[in-house]
Design a protein around this motif. Structure first.
Motif, PDB file in Angstrom:
ATOM      1  N   TRP A 179       4.303   0.921   3.119  1.00  0.00           N
ATOM      2  CA  TRP A 179       3.017   1.507   2.743  1.00  0.00           C
ATOM      3  C   TRP A 179       1.950   0.927   3.658  1.00  0.00           C
ATOM      4  CZ3 TRP A 179       0.106   0.121  -2.426  1.00  0.00           C
ATOM      5  CH2 TRP A 179      -0.930   1.038  -2.648  1.00  0.00           C
ATOM      6  N   LEU A 180       1.316   1.788   4.443  1.00  0.00           N
ATOM      7  CA  LEU A 180       0.260   1.376   5.356  1.00  0.00           C
ATOM      8  C   LEU A 180      -1.077   1.886   4.847  1.00  0.00           C
ATOM      9  CD1 LEU A 180       2.970   2.202   7.147  1.00  0.00           C
ATOM     10  CD2 LEU A 180       1.488   1.571   9.042  1.00  0.00           C
ATOM     11  N   LEU A 181      -2.078   1.021   4.803  1.00  0.00           N
ATOM     12  CA  LEU A 181      -3.401   1.387   4.305  1.00  0.00           C
ATOM     13  C   LEU A 181      -4.468   0.966   5.307  1.00  0.00           C
ATOM     14  CD1 LEU A 181      -3.117   0.278   0.573  1.00  0.00           C
ATOM     15  CD2 LEU A 181      -3.549   2.616   1.363  1.00  0.00           C
ATOM     16  N   PRO A 182      -5.384   1.874   5.658  1.00  0.00           N
ATOM     17  CA  PRO A 182      -6.500   1.493   6.526  1.00  0.00           C
ATOM     18  C   PRO A 182      -7.365   0.413   5.880  1.00  0.00           C
ATOM     19  CG  PRO A 182      -6.296   3.889   6.390  1.00  0.00           C
ATOM     20  CD  PRO A 182      -5.388   3.312   5.337  1.00  0.00           C
ATOM     21  N   ALA A 183      -8.065  -0.315   6.689  1.00  0.00           N
ATOM     22  CA  ALA A 183      -8.940  -1.377   6.188  1.00  0.00           C
ATOM     23  C   ALA A 183      -9.980  -0.792   5.236  1.00  0.00           C
ATOM     24  CB  ALA A 183      -9.640  -2.070   7.360  1.00  0.00           C
ATOM     25  N   GLY A 184     -10.235  -1.513   4.148  1.00  0.00           N
ATOM     26  CA  GLY A 184     -11.278  -1.116   3.211  1.00  0.00           C
ATOM     27  C   GLY A 184     -10.874  -0.045   2.221  1.00  0.00           C
ATOM     28  N   THR A 185      -9.581   0.313   2.153  1.00  0.00           N
ATOM     29  CA  THR A 185      -9.125   1.373   1.254  1.00  0.00           C
ATOM     30  C   THR A 185      -8.872   0.830  -0.153  1.00  0.00           C
ATOM     31  OG1 THR A 185      -8.033   2.506   3.101  1.00  0.00           O
ATOM     32  CG2 THR A 185      -7.397   3.172   0.877  1.00  0.00           C
ATOM     33  N   PRO A 186      -9.582   1.305  -1.180  1.00  0.00           N
ATOM     34  CA  PRO A 186      -9.272   0.892  -2.554  1.00  0.00           C
ATOM     35  C   PRO A 186      -7.872   1.370  -2.931  1.00  0.00           C
ATOM     36  CG  PRO A 186     -11.450   1.905  -2.427  1.00  0.00           C
ATOM     37  CD  PRO A 186     -10.758   2.193  -1.127  1.00  0.00           C
ATOM     38  N   HIS A 187      -7.075   0.478  -3.533  1.00  0.00           N
ATOM     39  CA  HIS A 187      -5.699   0.839  -3.867  1.00  0.00           C
ATOM     40  C   HIS A 187      -5.210   0.016  -5.042  1.00  0.00           C
ATOM     41  CE1 HIS A 187      -5.456  -2.595  -1.117  1.00  0.00           C
ATOM     42  NE2 HIS A 187      -4.291  -2.896  -1.690  1.00  0.00           N
ATOM     43  N   ALA A 188      -4.158   0.506  -5.673  1.00  0.00           N
ATOM     44  CA  ALA A 188      -3.527  -0.179  -6.802  1.00  0.00           C
ATOM     45  C   ALA A 188      -2.027   0.034  -6.700  1.00  0.00           C
ATOM     46  CB  ALA A 188      -4.058   0.354  -8.131  1.00  0.00           C
ATOM     47  N   LEU A 189      -1.259  -0.839  -7.358  1.00  0.00           N
ATOM     48  CA  LEU A 189       0.195  -0.752  -7.253  1.00  0.00           C
ATOM     49  C   LEU A 189       0.840  -1.190  -8.555  1.00  0.00           C
ATOM     50  CD1 LEU A 189       2.784  -0.392  -5.480  1.00  0.00           C
ATOM     51  CD2 LEU A 189       2.566  -2.826  -4.915  1.00  0.00           C
ATOM     52  N   GLU A 190       1.828  -0.403  -9.001  1.00  0.00           N
ATOM     53  CA  GLU A 190       2.713  -0.795 -10.095  1.00  0.00           C
ATOM     54  C   GLU A 190       4.090  -1.056  -9.490  1.00  0.00           C
ATOM     55  OE1 GLU A 190       2.516   1.859 -13.589  1.00  0.00           O
ATOM     56  OE2 GLU A 190       0.848   2.842 -12.529  1.00  0.00           O
TER      57      GLU A 190
ATOM     58  N   CYS B 163      -1.812   0.227  18.824  1.00  0.00           N
ATOM     59  CA  CYS B 163      -1.895   1.693  18.710  1.00  0.00           C
ATOM     60  C   CYS B 163      -2.913   2.329  19.645  1.00  0.00           C
ATOM     61  CB  CYS B 163      -2.243   2.086  17.273  1.00  0.00           C
ATOM     62  SG  CYS B 163      -1.019   1.581  16.051  1.00  0.00           S
ATOM     63  N   GLY B 164      -3.848   1.553  20.149  1.00  0.00           N
ATOM     64  CA  GLY B 164      -4.879   2.132  21.001  1.00  0.00           C
ATOM     65  C   GLY B 164      -6.072   2.667  20.243  1.00  0.00           C
ATOM     66  N   THR B 165      -6.028   2.642  18.927  1.00  0.00           N
ATOM     67  CA  THR B 165      -7.124   3.126  18.088  1.00  0.00           C
ATOM     68  C   THR B 165      -6.943   2.571  16.681  1.00  0.00           C
ATOM     69  OG1 THR B 165      -8.316   5.125  17.389  1.00  0.00           O
ATOM     70  CG2 THR B 165      -5.913   5.231  17.381  1.00  0.00           C
ATOM     71  N   ASP B 166      -7.872   2.869  15.793  1.00  0.00           N
ATOM     72  CA  ASP B 166      -7.783   2.387  14.424  1.00  0.00           C
ATOM     73  C   ASP B 166      -6.786   3.208  13.610  1.00  0.00           C
ATOM     74  OD1 ASP B 166     -11.341   1.825  14.379  1.00  0.00           O
ATOM     75  OD2 ASP B 166      -9.745   0.371  14.691  1.00  0.00           O
ATOM     76  N   LEU B 167      -6.276   2.602  12.542  1.00  0.00           N
ATOM     77  CA  LEU B 167      -5.489   3.343  11.556  1.00  0.00           C
ATOM     78  C   LEU B 167      -6.477   4.033  10.618  1.00  0.00           C
ATOM     79  CD1 LEU B 167      -2.618   3.877  10.323  1.00  0.00           C
ATOM     80  CD2 LEU B 167      -3.103   1.950   8.793  1.00  0.00           C
ATOM     81  N   THR B 168      -6.385   5.352  10.501  1.00  0.00           N
ATOM     82  CA  THR B 168      -7.363   6.108   9.713  1.00  0.00           C
ATOM     83  C   THR B 168      -6.756   6.824   8.514  1.00  0.00           C
ATOM     84  OG1 THR B 168      -7.098   8.038  11.173  1.00  0.00           O
ATOM     85  CG2 THR B 168      -8.855   6.470  11.713  1.00  0.00           C
ATOM     86  N   LYS B 169      -5.434   6.880   8.418  1.00  0.00           N
ATOM     87  CA  LYS B 169      -4.768   7.561   7.307  1.00  0.00           C
ATOM     88  C   LYS B 169      -3.758   6.632   6.648  1.00  0.00           C
ATOM     89  CE  LYS B 169      -5.063  12.295   9.104  1.00  0.00           C
ATOM     90  NZ  LYS B 169      -4.284  13.512   9.489  1.00  0.00           N
ATOM     91  N   ALA B 170      -3.584   6.797   5.338  1.00  0.00           N
ATOM     92  CA  ALA B 170      -2.562   6.043   4.617  1.00  0.00           C
ATOM     93  C   ALA B 170      -1.194   6.670   4.877  1.00  0.00           C
ATOM     94  CB  ALA B 170      -2.866   6.036   3.128  1.00  0.00           C
ATOM     95  N   VAL B 171      -0.180   5.824   4.974  1.00  0.00           N
ATOM     96  CA  VAL B 171       1.195   6.277   5.193  1.00  0.00           C
ATOM     97  C   VAL B 171       2.087   5.574   4.180  1.00  0.00           C
ATOM     98  CG1 VAL B 171       3.148   6.355   6.785  1.00  0.00           C
ATOM     99  CG2 VAL B 171       0.810   6.600   7.670  1.00  0.00           C
ATOM    100  N   ILE B 172       2.889   6.338   3.467  1.00  0.00           N
ATOM    101  CA  ILE B 172       3.916   5.746   2.603  1.00  0.00           C
ATOM    102  C   ILE B 172       5.219   6.489   2.891  1.00  0.00           C
ATOM    103  CG2 ILE B 172       3.376   7.239   0.600  1.00  0.00           C
ATOM    104  CD1 ILE B 172       3.963   4.669  -1.127  1.00  0.00           C
ATOM    105  N   ASP B 173       6.264   5.748   3.240  1.00  0.00           N
ATOM    106  CA  ASP B 173       7.478   6.390   3.749  1.00  0.00           C
ATOM    107  C   ASP B 173       8.693   5.513   3.463  1.00  0.00           C
ATOM    108  OD1 ASP B 173       9.134   8.186   5.095  1.00  0.00           O
ATOM    109  OD2 ASP B 173       7.783   8.379   6.803  1.00  0.00           O
ATOM    110  N   ASP B 174       9.863   6.101   3.639  1.00  0.00           N
ATOM    111  CA  ASP B 174      11.119   5.368   3.497  1.00  0.00           C
ATOM    112  C   ASP B 174      11.226   4.334   4.610  1.00  0.00           C
ATOM    113  OD1 ASP B 174      13.983   5.101   2.503  1.00  0.00           O
ATOM    114  OD2 ASP B 174      14.302   5.601   4.611  1.00  0.00           O
ATOM    115  N   PHE B 175      11.672   3.137   4.267  1.00  0.00           N
ATOM    116  CA  PHE B 175      11.814   2.066   5.254  1.00  0.00           C
ATOM    117  C   PHE B 175      13.272   1.787   5.592  1.00  0.00           C
ATOM    118  CE2 PHE B 175      12.008  -2.547   6.330  1.00  0.00           C
ATOM    119  CZ  PHE B 175      11.227  -2.505   7.476  1.00  0.00           C
TER     120      PHE B 175
END
Length: 321
Positions: free
Chosen positions: A103-114, A135-147
């Motif tokens: 799970w990747l989250l951009p800086a400052g993103t409010p989030h919660a987890l169970e 990456c050459g730029t900022d992370l701007t989108k959240a990503v959640i994926d199979d690892f």
């Protein structure tokens, strides 16, 4: 056979951690608090200038909504059920996951987890400047994926995952410099795979996971593409093309690499004879297995050096999600 303590013959022993010396930050990561429910092994956040690392064999727990001023990457090292939620640019998302996930989250993103089970967890807190370097730029989108696919198909990711899983389960931890180095390499691999890498023939995560699980279940046997395609419910051509696109390996190359990785773990454990291990994992003989293991160890060293170099080289400017 001489036995070696976990981590001494693994990547942590090989890793030139002087490339990423631990240089602790004066303060903790904003918004970070030790989980109320934890393993009881006294884990602490290992802070660094670019990447800070927290890991534990995490029991069920819930984190209410909070945020960090840095990018967060959470990795489930073992299969677990979880519910992740986040609010990015006013859009509220809630996502249930099962298995190994990232799970990747951009800086400052409010989030919660169970977190609904017992599983190894690594939380990586990444400075935005480090993300830009990779990456050459900022992370701007959240990503959640199979690892699980990356953890099994990439030799360096497999080693890092195994080493962190071992650290989560034992009371004695590694030196902060080594943990930070391992976290830095893992962050680099994750960013390059889930943010920078583009695929055209992507297999659904559950489909790919079924194939990988079936290979593991029959790793010592002769495995046919036709049987794997039936397990996945797709054609042989779709499986072959999609598998290569997702993992970077052909099915034949992946199966041999996976046999070697699993056999190497048994050899390092020193419990069974090399002859028995070679037979169990489908090698023609002990010599064949040991040649493959030596080749794999060398490939791990090369992969670690490349990942370390990638974390300090700025790529071409582009979109990072």
């Amino acid at each position: 056979m001489e036995k070696t303590a976990p981590g001494q013959r693994g990547l942590f022993f090989l890793m030139p951690h002087r490339l990423h010396p631990n240089d602790p930050r004066p303060n903790s990561i904003g918004g970070f608090e030790l989980p109320r429910f934890n393993s009881g092994l006294g884990r602490e956040l290992i802070t660094g200038r670019g990447v800070s690392v927290y890991f534990d064999q995490q029991p069920p727990n819930a984190w209410t909504e909070h945020f960090h001023g840095v990018v967060q990457i959470l990795v489930a090292l073992d299969s677990v059920d979880a519910v992740a939620s986040w609010n990015l640019n006013g859009e509220q998302r809630r996502h249930g996951v099962t298995g190994q996930f990232v799970w990747l989250l951009p800086a400052g993103t409010p989030h919660a987890l169970e977190w609904l089970g017992h599983a190894g967890m690594v939380a990586l807190y990444v400075e935005t400047s480090f993300v830009r370097e990779v990456c050459g730029t900022d992370l701007t989108k959240a990503v959640i994926d199979d690892f699980s696919a990356l953890a099994r198909s990439d030799i360096l990711a497999c080693r890092l995952t195994g080493e962190f899983r071992e650290l989560c389960r034992r009371s004695k931890t590694a030196a902060p410099a080594i943990v930070e180095s391992a976290g830095t390499l893992l962050v680099t691999l994750i960013l390059r795979h889930f943010v920078l890498r583009k695929t055209n023939l992507r297999l659904p995560s559950d489909c790919l996971r079924k194939v990988l699980d079936n290979i593991d279940a029959h790793i010592g046997e002769k495995i046919f593409r036709e049987s794997l395609a039936r397990v996945a419910g797709i054609s042989v051509r779709t499986l072959s093309d999609g598998f290569k696109d997702q993992t970077g390996l052909t099915l034949v190359a992946y199966i041999m690499q996976r046999r070697t990785i699993l056999a190497m773990a048994q050899v390092d454990a020193g419990i069974f004879t090399k002859t028995a291990i070679a037979a169990d994992f489908g090698f023609s003989d002990q010599s064949h297995m040991m040649r493959r293991i030596r080749k794999l160890r060398k490939a791990e060293e090369i992969a670690a050096a490349k990942a370390a170099q990638a974390s300090t080289e700025r790529p071409k400017e582009g979109s990072a999600g």
